[in-house]
Motif scaffolding. Structure first.
Motif, PDB file in Angstrom:
ATOM      1  N   LEU A 108       0.828  -1.213   0.000  1.00 14.49           N
ATOM      2  CA  LEU A 108       0.000   0.000   0.000  1.00 14.49           C
ATOM      3  C   LEU A 108       0.863   1.263   0.000  1.00 14.49           C
ATOM      4  N   PRO A 109       0.547   2.213  -0.888  1.00 18.98           N
ATOM      5  CA  PRO A 109       1.309   3.464  -0.950  1.00 18.98           C
ATOM      6  C   PRO A 109       0.717   4.552  -0.052  1.00 18.98           C
ATOM      7  N   PHE A 110      -0.201   4.163   0.838  1.00 18.49           N
ATOM      8  CA  PHE A 110      -0.830   5.121   1.749  1.00 18.49           C
ATOM      9  C   PHE A 110      -0.971   4.474   3.120  1.00 18.49           C
ATOM     10  N   HIS A 111      -1.229   5.278   4.119  1.00 19.67           N
ATOM     11  CA  HIS A 111      -1.371   4.769   5.481  1.00 19.67           C
ATOM     12  C   HIS A 111      -2.695   4.018   5.633  1.00 19.67           C
ATOM     13  N   TYR A 112      -2.634   2.908   6.354  1.00 19.43           N
ATOM     14  CA  TYR A 112      -3.802   2.073   6.640  1.00 19.43           C
ATOM     15  C   TYR A 112      -3.966   2.065   8.154  1.00 19.43           C
ATOM     16  N   LEU A 113      -5.047   2.656   8.655  1.00 16.62           N
ATOM     17  CA  LEU A 113      -5.253   2.898  10.069  1.00 16.62           C
ATOM     18  C   LEU A 113      -6.369   2.031  10.639  1.00 16.62           C
ATOM     19  N   HIS A 114      -6.273   1.766  11.941  1.00 12.22           N
ATOM     20  CA  HIS A 114      -7.245   0.906  12.605  1.00 12.22           C
ATOM     21  C   HIS A 114      -8.147   1.726  13.529  1.00 12.22           C
ATOM     22  N   ASP A 115      -9.424   1.742  13.221  1.00 12.49           N
ATOM     23  CA  ASP A 115     -10.424   2.404  14.055  1.00 12.49           C
ATOM     24  C   ASP A 115     -11.035   1.347  14.966  1.00 12.49           C
ATOM     25  N   ASP A 116     -10.282   0.959  15.983  1.00 14.50           N
ATOM     26  CA  ASP A 116     -10.701  -0.183  16.791  1.00 14.50           C
ATOM     27  C   ASP A 116     -11.920   0.098  17.652  1.00 14.50           C
ATOM     28  N   THR A 117     -12.195   1.364  17.959  1.00 11.45           N
ATOM     29  CA  THR A 117     -13.386   1.698  18.745  1.00 11.45           C
ATOM     30  C   THR A 117     -14.598   1.983  17.868  1.00 11.45           C
ATOM     31  N   GLN A 118     -14.384   2.121  16.569  1.00 12.99           N
ATOM     32  CA  GLN A 118     -15.409   2.468  15.588  1.00 12.99           C
ATOM     33  C   GLN A 118     -15.934   3.900  15.756  1.00 12.99           C
ATOM     34  N   GLU A 119     -15.295   4.686  16.614  1.00 11.55           N
ATOM     35  CA  GLU A 119     -15.743   6.060  16.849  1.00 11.55           C
ATOM     36  C   GLU A 119     -15.589   6.928  15.599  1.00 11.55           C
ATOM     37  N   ILE A 120     -14.511   6.721  14.863  1.00 13.37           N
ATOM     38  CA  ILE A 120     -14.265   7.563  13.691  1.00 13.37           C
ATOM     39  C   ILE A 120     -15.229   7.195  12.566  1.00 13.37           C
ATOM     40  N   ALA A 121     -15.480   5.917  12.380  1.00 15.83           N
ATOM     41  CA  ALA A 121     -16.453   5.504  11.363  1.00 15.83           C
ATOM     42  C   ALA A 121     -17.820   6.102  11.666  1.00 15.83           C
ATOM     43  N   HIS A 122     -18.202   6.127  12.949  1.00 16.83           N
ATOM     44  CA  HIS A 122     -19.472   6.747  13.331  1.00 16.83           C
ATOM     45  C   HIS A 122     -19.434   8.251  13.082  1.00 16.83           C
ATOM     46  N   ALA A 123     -18.311   8.889  13.401  1.00 19.86           N
ATOM     47  CA  ALA A 123     -18.192  10.334  13.209  1.00 19.86           C
ATOM     48  C   ALA A 123     -18.315  10.709  11.734  1.00 19.86           C
ATOM     49  N   TYR A 124     -17.783   9.860  10.866  1.00 25.16           N
ATOM     50  CA  TYR A 124     -17.857  10.119   9.422  1.00 25.16           C
ATOM     51  C   TYR A 124     -19.177   9.627   8.823  1.00 25.16           C
ATOM     52  N   GLU A 125     -19.935   8.892   9.618  1.00 23.97           N
ATOM     53  CA  GLU A 125     -21.174   8.269   9.140  1.00 23.97           C
ATOM     54  C   GLU A 125     -20.885   7.358   7.944  1.00 23.97           C
ATOM     55  N   ALA A 126     -19.770   6.640   8.039  1.00 26.55           N
ATOM     56  CA  ALA A 126     -19.410   5.662   7.010  1.00 26.55           C
ATOM     57  C   ALA A 126     -20.422   4.517   7.042  1.00 26.55           C
ATOM     58  N   VAL A 127     -20.699   3.956   5.887  1.00 29.23           N
ATOM     59  CA  VAL A 127     -21.711   2.899   5.827  1.00 29.23           C
ATOM     60  C   VAL A 127     -21.214   1.609   5.186  1.00 29.23           C
ATOM     61  N   CYS A 128     -20.190   1.693   4.347  1.00 33.13           N
ATOM     62  CA  CYS A 128     -19.788   0.494   3.612  1.00 33.13           C
ATOM     63  C   CYS A 128     -18.299   0.491   3.336  1.00 33.13           C
ATOM     64  N   THR A 129     -17.839  -0.637   2.836  1.00 34.11           N
ATOM     65  CA  THR A 129     -16.452  -0.748   2.370  1.00 34.11           C
ATOM     66  C   THR A 129     -16.483  -1.145   0.891  1.00 34.11           C
ATOM     67  N   PRO A 130     -15.956  -0.278   0.029  1.00 33.39           N
ATOM     68  CA  PRO A 130     -15.267   0.978   0.322  1.00 33.39           C
ATOM     69  C   PRO A 130     -16.244   2.155   0.408  1.00 33.39           C
ATOM     70  N   ASP A 131     -15.890   3.141   1.228  1.00 37.41           N
ATOM     71  CA  ASP A 131     -16.665   4.375   1.361  1.00 37.41           C
ATOM     72  C   ASP A 131     -15.679   5.530   1.268  1.00 37.41           C
ATOM     73  N   PHE A 132     -15.823   6.355   0.226  1.00 38.44           N
ATOM     74  CA  PHE A 132     -14.852   7.404  -0.087  1.00 38.44           C
ATOM     75  C   PHE A 132     -15.345   8.779   0.346  1.00 38.44           C
ATOM     76  N   PHE A 133     -14.452   9.529   0.990  1.00 40.25           N
ATOM     77  CA  PHE A 133     -14.708  10.914   1.372  1.00 40.25           C
ATOM     78  C   PHE A 133     -13.595  11.768   0.771  1.00 40.25           C
ATOM     79  N   GLY A 134     -13.945  12.668  -0.137  1.00 35.90           N
ATOM     80  CA  GLY A 134     -12.963  13.523  -0.779  1.00 35.90           C
ATOM     81  C   GLY A 134     -13.029  14.938  -0.234  1.00 35.90           C
ATOM     82  N   PHE A 135     -11.954  15.380   0.405  1.00 34.79           N
ATOM     83  CA  PHE A 135     -11.910  16.692   1.049  1.00 34.79           C
ATOM     84  C   PHE A 135     -10.990  17.647   0.295  1.00 34.79           C
TER      85      PHE A 135
END
Length: 197
Positions: A99-126
């Motif tokens: 992987l040419p990018f960082h792969y992070l672990h949201d072990d508490t799922q707090e960040i997925a909830h904060a982003y309101e992510a729903v699926c894999t893959p789910d893309f957010f472009g900022f």
């Protein structure tokens, strides 16, 4: 069951985070964001939708990096119910795909909830100010191979954002496996002793 992402809330500010990466170091959004834009994508190791797009995601992440747009991947799946998505297996996945990018672990799922992510893959472009400009798909591919001339929707959107600060007016929802949320903890009343009347 496959699910699709909702309509983008354009201009929404990216929630900050600090998560552990497969390099065993903690990384924040501020540290990893790009000068001209940032893609945050929720993925996991075992999802067939994710596995199908990985070669194209890696290709586009590298191309976007050259434009000053960085990509960050996050895995929030419940690894107790899905051990193939464990942190140790994330390390294997990252190495296998180089992987040419960082792969992070949201072990508490707090960040997925904060982003309101729903699926894999789910893309957010900022944009450069970490305001949402794109909530769409990588391209039209799902679990099957796609023709070489398939439009690169995420790449084109982020290139537009990098140059002009806004994304395309029309955005197609991403589709994939639902995020594997943890079941709510047992109700407190399971351990509650009813007082004497």
């Amino acid at each position: 069951m496959a699910v699709s992402t909702p309509i983008a809330d354009i201009g929404w500010k990216a929630p900050m985070f600090r998560l552990k990466g497969v390099d065993s170091h903690y990384h924040s959004l501020k540290q990893l964001s790009g000068m001209r834009g940032t893609v945050v994508v929720f993925i996991c190791n075992h999802c067939p939708y994710v596995q199908a797009i990985m070669p194209r995601l890696i290709r586009d992440a590298k191309a976007l990096h050259d434009l000053g747009v960085h990509t960050i991947a996050i895995n929030a799946n419940d690894d107790r119910a899905y051990p193939e998505d464990s942190f140790s297996n994330m390390k294997v996945f990252a190495k296998e795909w180089n992987l040419p990018f960082h792969y992070l672990h949201d072990d508490t799922q707090e960040i997925a909830h904060a982003y309101e992510a729903v699926c894999t893959p789910d893309f957010f472009g900022f944009d450069a100010d970490l305001r949402l400009q794109y909530r769409g798909r990588l391209d039209a591919g799902r679990k099957d191979p796609v023709p070489d001339d398939t439009p690169r929707e995420l790449y084109d959107a982020m290139r537009l954002i990098a140059h002009y600060g806004y994304g395309p007016g029309e955005q197609q929802a991403s589709m994939g496996c639902s995020i594997k949320w943890r079941l709510p903890q047992e109700d407190a009343d399971l351990n509650w002793i009813q007082p004497a009347m």
